[in-house]
Enzyme design. Structure first.
Site, PDB file in Angstrom:
ATOM      1  N   SER A 129      24.996  61.013  77.614  1.00 43.27           N
ATOM      2  CA  SER A 129      23.953  60.010  77.339  1.00 43.27           C
ATOM      3  C   SER A 129      24.433  58.763  76.623  1.00 43.27           C
ATOM      4  O   SER A 129      23.818  58.304  75.672  1.00 43.27           O
ATOM      5  CB  SER A 129      22.789  60.624  76.558  1.00 43.27           C
ATOM      6  OG  SER A 129      22.056  61.434  77.415  1.00 43.27           O
ATOM      7  N   SER A 130      25.518  58.166  77.119  1.00 43.75           N
ATOM      8  CA  SER A 130      25.941  56.890  76.544  1.00 43.75           C
ATOM      9  C   SER A 130      24.881  55.818  76.793  1.00 43.75           C
ATOM     10  O   SER A 130      24.628  54.981  75.933  1.00 43.75           O
ATOM     11  CB  SER A 130      27.292  56.457  77.122  1.00 43.75           C
ATOM     12  OG  SER A 130      27.281  56.502  78.534  1.00 43.75           O
ATOM     13  N   ASP A 175      16.707  62.659  76.879  1.00 41.13           N
ATOM     14  CA  ASP A 175      17.874  61.988  76.295  1.00 41.13           C
ATOM     15  C   ASP A 175      17.469  61.104  75.122  1.00 41.13           C
ATOM     16  O   ASP A 175      18.017  61.207  74.025  1.00 41.13           O
ATOM     17  CB  ASP A 175      18.600  61.150  77.356  1.00 41.13           C
ATOM     18  CG  ASP A 175      19.180  62.012  78.458  1.00 41.13           C
ATOM     19  OD1 ASP A 175      19.219  63.244  78.279  1.00 41.13           O
ATOM     20  OD2 ASP A 175      19.587  61.463  79.495  1.00 41.13           O
TER      21      ASP A 175
END
EC number: 2.7.1.6
Length: 389
Positions: A129-130, A175
Site C-alpha cells: 500500500s505505497s 488500505d
C-alpha cells in the site's frame, strides 16, 4: 531522527528553504481477509513501521510543488490548484492531486499551495500500500496545514474515494483505514460494510512477521482487480434473487452452500465462495489470536492462500512459490499472499530463531526457480498516520 535530517537537507536543496512540518504514514499488511473488503466482509490488517515521510511548507500562491526521492528521475512535479486533472506525466503526484480534489468536493477548500517532499520506505508495487500511504499522508497534511479539523475516519473515506474516482482503482476501504487508524502492536478487525472496528493485541512473543516481496512488476489499476470485483457483484446479483442480502459478507458458509447452485457460472461461483469463506476464516482467525492460539491462526492463513490460489485465482507462480517454500521451512506456522495479488508480497509468521535460515533458504530456491531474487522485510506493527515533529 537521522532520516529527518537527511530529508531536511534534501528539502533545502530542492526548495531552497526549510520545511515547516514533517508527517509519517505507514504501509500496511493484511494478516487475513483478502478481497473481502469490497465484498462487505471483514479484514484484519495492521500498520507497519515502514511507510512514507512527508515534509511540507506552505506557499502564498496556488501552486503545489511535489518531489519524491523514490522517483528522482521525475524531478519536481508542479501543478496548480485550479487544474486538478489526472494526467499521465504527473505519475505518482496524481495521488496527491486526487486527495486535494476530493477534499475540495467535500467542501474542505484547499486555497493555498505548498511544497512537499516525499520519501517512502515501502517498495512501490509491493502490495504493501505505497499508494494508500501517500493518499492518507496527503490527507493528514491538508488537515493539519489548513486546520480543517476532520476526524481520521472521514480522512480515510475521502482518500478511498480519491483512489476510486480520481485514480480509477475500485479498491475497498481496508488500505486507507488501516493506515489511518493503525495502533502499535495491534491488528484491526474491520467490518467493511459498517466500518465498525476493534483492536486485537498481537502477542508475537518468540515469533516474527516476515514479509517476502516477489519483486514481480505489477500495476494494480490495470491488473485483474476490477474484474474480480465485477465477478463478485454478478454472483451477488444472482443470490439476491432468492435472499435479501446487500453483500456476500453477510452469508455464513452453510447459507452459501445452500444457495450456491443459483450462481449459473462456475467461475463466478468460485469467486463468491472465496469471499464468503474468507470472511468466516477471518472471524475465526481473530478469535484464535485473542485466545493466544497462534497455531490455529497460522492454519487459517494457509487455508486463505489456497482459496486465493484456487477459487479467486489471484496468486501466480511467484506468490505460490514463496508460500510453498515458506511452508517447507522450519519454524513457520502460517504463510499466505497479502494484498491484491498478481505479484506483490507474502506474509509469514516465523519462529524468531529460524528467521535468518528462512530468508537465506527461500531466497536461494526462489531465485533458482523464478530467475530473480525476492526481498524480505522483518516488520513491526506501528501506529497510524501522524505528524511527527
Amino acid at each position: 531522527m537521522d532520516i529527518i535530517n537527511m530529508l531536511d537537507e534534501k528539502f533545502k536543496n530542492i526548495f531552497k528553504r526549510h520545511y515547516e512540518n514533517v508527517f509519517f504514514s505507514p504501509g500496511r499488511v493484511n494478516l487475513i481477509g483478502e478481497h473481502t473488503d469490497y465484498n462487505g466482509g471483514h479484514v484484519f490488517p495492521c500498520a507497519l513501521t515502514i511507510g512514507t515521510y512527508g515534509l511540507v511548507a506552505r506557499r502564498n500562491d496556488n501552486k503545489v510543488l511535489a518531489y519524491s526521492l523514490n522517483f528522482d528521475n521525475l524531478g519536481v512535479i508542479e501543478f496548480s490548484l485550479d487544474d486538478l486533472k489526472k494526467c499521465k506525466k504527473d505519475d505518482w503526484a496524481n495521488y496527491v492531486k486526487g486527495v486535494i480534489d476530493t477534499f475540495n468536493k467535500h467542501g474542505h477548500n484547499i486555497e493555498n499551495g505548498f511544497e512537499i517532499l516525499f520519501y517512502g520506505s515501502i517498495p512501490n508495487g509491493s502490495g504493501l500500500s505505497s499508494s494508500a500511504s501517500i493518499e492518507v499522508l496527503t490527507g493528514i497534511i491538508l488537515n493539519d496545514l489548513f486546520k480543517l479539523n476532520i476526524n481520521m475516519v472521514e480522512i480515510v473515506k475521502m482518500c478511498q474515494e480519491a483512489e476510486n474516482s480520481f485514480i480509477g482503482v475500485n479498491c475497498g476501504i481496508m488500505d486507507q483505514f488501516s493506515i489511518g487508524m493503525g495502533k502499535k502492536d495491534c491488528a484491526i478487525l474491520l467490518d467493511c460494510s459498517t466500518l465498525e472496528y476493534s483492536y486485537s493485541k498481537l502477542n508475537m512473543t518468540g515469533y516474527k512477521i516476515v514479509i517476502a516481496n516477489t519483486n514481480k512488476k505489477r500495476g494494480l489499476a490495470d491488473s485483474k482487480y476490477n474484474e474480480r470485483r465485477s465477478e463478485c457483484e454478478a454472483a451477488l446479483k444472482e443470490l439476491q434473487k432468492v435472499k435479501n442480502i446487500n453483500s456476500l459478507g453477510e452469508l455464513t458458509e452453510a447459507e452459501f452452500e445452500e444457495l450456491k447452485d443459483i450462481i449459473s457460472d462456475p467461475v463466478k461461483l468460485r469467486r463468491a465462495r472465496h469471499a464468503v469463506y474468507e470472511n468466516q476464516r477471518t472471524l475465526k482467525a481473530v478469535v484464535s489470536l485473542n485466545n493466544n492460539d497462534l497455531k490455529t491462526f497460522g492454519k487459517l492463513m494457509n487455508e486463505s492462500h489456497i482459496s486465493l490460489r484456487d477459487d479467486y485465482e489471484v496468486t501466480g507462480i511467484e506468490l505460490d512459490t514463496l508460500v510453498s517454500l515458506a511452508l517447507e521451512s522450519k519454524g513457520v506456522i502460517g504463510s499466505r499472499m497479502t494484498g491484491a495479488g498478481f505479484g506483490g508480497c507474502t506474509v509469514s509468521i516465523v519462529k524468531e530463531d529460524y528467521v535468518d535460515e528462512f530468508i537465506e533458504s527461500i531466497k536461494a530456491k526462489y531465485t533458482e526457480k523464478i530467475g530473480y531474487e525476492p526481498s524480505f522485510y522483518i516488520v513491526n506493527i506501528a501506529d497510524g498516520a501522524k505528524k511527527i515533529n
